[in-house]
Design an enzyme around this catalytic site. Sequence first.
Site, PDB file in Angstrom:
ATOM      1  CG  MET A  69       0.671 -13.627   8.844  1.00  0.00           C
ATOM      2  SD  MET A  69       1.148 -12.489  10.155  1.00  0.00           S
ATOM      3  CE  MET A  69       2.473 -11.509   9.208  1.00  0.00           C
TER       4      MET A  69
ATOM      5  N   GLY B 219       4.271 -22.373   3.019  1.00  0.00           N
ATOM      6  CA  GLY B 219       3.999 -22.859   4.613  1.00  0.00           C
ATOM      7  C   GLY B 219       2.562 -22.612   5.024  1.00  0.00           C
ATOM      8  CB  CYS B 220       1.272 -20.995   8.202  1.00  0.00           C
ATOM      9  SG  CYS B 220       2.232 -22.167   9.325  1.00  0.00           S
ATOM     10  CB  ALA B 221       0.968 -17.755   3.705  1.00  0.00           C
ATOM     11  N   GLY B 222      -0.038 -20.947   2.911  1.00  0.00           N
ATOM     12  CA  GLY B 222      -0.383 -21.633   1.569  1.00  0.00           C
ATOM     13  C   GLY B 222      -2.013 -21.789   1.157  1.00  0.00           C
TER      14      GLY B 222
END
Length: 351
Positions: A338, A142-145
Amino acid sequence: MQDAPAPVLRSLVTGHPPYRVSQTEIREAARTLFPRMVARRGMLDVFSNAQIDSRAIARPLDWYLQPRGLGEKNAVFIEEARALIVRLTREALARAEVAPSEVDAVLIVNTSGLSTPSLDAHLIDTLGLNRHAVRLPIWGLGCAGGAAGLARAADLVRAGFRRVLLVAVELCSLTLVRGDESQSNFVGTALFADGGAALVVTAADVPGPEPLVALPGAYSTLIEDSADIMGWDVIDEGLKVRFSRDIPALVRSMMRQNVAEALATQGWTADNLTYVVHPGGVKVVAAYEEALSLGAGTLDASRRVLAAHGNMSSVTVLFVLEEVLKANPTGRGLLSAMGPGFSAEHVLLEF
């Protein structure tokens, strides 16, 4: 023992699918999408409170007003993601002065669609990349990728791969579930957007243009008992978003110590650090500022990217990095994001 090669970022190219809509247009579409939600007093304020001006989407806005199943949405994902990453990769390789045949590792990061064979196979076939390149598709962060992908690209360089291609692509608009009037889906509609980024990471001694930034280290954290904070529920209608309103509180409670731990891996402190932070939303950005005691304006690049592009999941922090690089920073920096897990990913930077 011979020192590991030092990884550096040689190029960074960002872009979007072809359609752009204003937040005002999406707010009006919400009246059709969420009739019960918008009937509740103040609910439409979510769209103005998000502080997003406009964003890119994979299809014209009217397309989203009709019910779509997982298969139809995913077919659009594959079509548009392939077109976008080919364009971005071609430019990133040219800027890095790397021939397609010289690429010896390819990383693909995404969470908003499914493709088997993975998207890197399409890049290799279409652009004539090295057919013996190591392929590493990364799905589900997700956003941490974007942060994790950059860290893994640097790790591959340290392992001996000389020219590494990293591509992140997210078409989050396709995760809208028509008829789902949950708060998560409603808020996601106010935030989510589409975009991509292509980066070339090489060993420092590889001939080419002046590096944009060096990548001396990274730090990952998986928070225990936190799987329910963010993720997808896979249903017939698509990828149904699930996230908690507790994310800003979690940032405030853990980020100061977590950042200190990340910096300590290289013996760094937070003095005079440049921050490159994923703007999950305005409340998340504010929580970072509070947790890290940052002065006014420190995270303006994150806010500008959010306003101009929305939340593009893994891709967004790479847009922020591009924005920060425009100011020609010097010294040390930290790229931070995160995502599902729930997890934190940090990449240490030397400008």
